[in-house]
Scaffold this motif. Structure first.
Motif, short mmCIF file in Angstrom:
data_model
loop_
_atom_site.label_atom_id
_atom_site.label_comp_id
_atom_site.label_asym_id
_atom_site.label_seq_id
_atom_site.Cartn_x
_atom_site.Cartn_y
_atom_site.Cartn_z
N THR A 21 -135.01 13.09 -36.47
CA THR A 21 -134.58 12.35 -37.66
C THR A 21 -133.63 11.21 -37.27
O THR A 21 -133.73 10.10 -37.80
N LEU A 22 -132.75 11.47 -36.32
CA LEU A 22 -131.84 10.43 -35.84
C LEU A 22 -132.61 9.33 -35.10
O LEU A 22 -132.32 8.14 -35.29
N ILE A 23 -133.58 9.71 -34.29
CA ILE A 23 -134.42 8.71 -33.62
C ILE A 23 -135.11 7.82 -34.65
O ILE A 23 -135.10 6.59 -34.52
N LEU A 26 -132.55 5.36 -36.22
CA LEU A 26 -132.13 4.30 -35.29
C LEU A 26 -133.27 3.33 -35.00
O LEU A 26 -133.07 2.11 -34.97
N ALA A 27 -134.48 3.87 -34.78
CA ALA A 27 -135.64 3.02 -34.48
C ALA A 27 -135.96 2.11 -35.67
O ALA A 27 -136.31 0.94 -35.50
N LYS A 28 -135.83 2.64 -36.88
CA LYS A 28 -136.09 1.86 -38.10
C LYS A 28 -135.13 0.68 -38.20
O LYS A 28 -135.47 -0.38 -38.73
N ASP A 145 -129.01 15.86 -43.57
CA ASP A 145 -128.60 14.50 -43.90
C ASP A 145 -127.17 14.20 -43.48
O ASP A 145 -126.88 13.12 -42.95
N GLU A 146 -126.27 15.15 -43.70
CA GLU A 146 -124.87 14.93 -43.31
C GLU A 146 -124.72 14.85 -41.80
O GLU A 146 -123.97 14.01 -41.28
N ILE A 147 -125.43 15.70 -41.07
CA ILE A 147 -125.36 15.68 -39.60
C ILE A 147 -125.91 14.36 -39.06
O ILE A 147 -125.26 13.70 -38.24
N TRP A 150 -123.61 11.40 -39.86
CA TRP A 150 -122.42 11.37 -39.02
C TRP A 150 -122.78 10.86 -37.63
O TRP A 150 -122.08 10.00 -37.08
N CYS A 151 -123.85 11.37 -37.05
CA CYS A 151 -124.28 10.94 -35.71
C CYS A 151 -124.60 9.45 -35.70
O CYS A 151 -124.19 8.72 -34.79
#
Length: 163
Positions: A21-23, A26-28, A145-147, A150-151
């Motif tokens: 999800t973080l990838i 960031l990629a978006k 979503d919160e994690i 934050w990241c």
């Protein structure tokens, strides 16, 4: 040099969910993201529906998968130290996300907890934050979503400070 963040925790704690999800986020936003997946077993690379394939499909430009006996990066090789793998990925990426390697202490860590887990029994040094996708934990960050937010904000802040 890429900004590096480790996402650690026991099996089924949500590491791959948070990492992919973080990838995607960031990629978006146009960032170049690499992922390094630690696997304590003898895994194979980019088999459909595996974690490394999911990371690649999420937008990671490069993915390294380390198993107990092999290192996959479009080649098989002796397993180099974690710092060498991160250095390899750092040259062409804004961020390197490490999933696993909880024994490593040289990179900032987010520790994902399952119910009933005590962070002091999992890692030798305190992580930046604890998070959990499960209810009933004492984590700092609760829910996917919160994690991820934050990241994301942490990485953007460090990236801004770095130049």
């Amino acid at each position: 040099m890429a900004i590096t963040l480790q996402i650690i925790g026991h099996k089924k704690s949500g590491k791959t969910l948070i990492t992919t999800t973080l990838i995607e986020r960031l990629a978006k936003e146009g960032y170049q993201v690499a992922a390094l997946k630690h696997d304590a077993h003898n895994a194979t690379m980019d088999v459909p529906n595996t974690d490394s394939a999911r990371m690649s499909n999420a937008g990671a430009k490069q993915v390294i998968l380390q198993s107990a006996t092999e290192f996959f990066f479009h080649q098989k090789s002796n397993v180099p130290p974690l710092t060498e793998m991160v250095e390899l990925l750092s040259a062409k990426n804004d961020f390197v996300l490490i999933e696993g390697h909880k024994e490593a202490t040289q990179y900032p860590q987010i520790l994902l907890l399952k119910p009933g887990e005590d962070p002091t029994n999992i890692v030798p040094t305190p992580p930046l934050k604890t998070g959990s996708i499960f209810r009933g934990t004492t984590a700092d960050l609760l829910g996917k979503d919160e994690i991820v937010s934050w990241c994301y904000n942490y990485l953007k802040q460090i990236k801004g400070d770095a130049g």
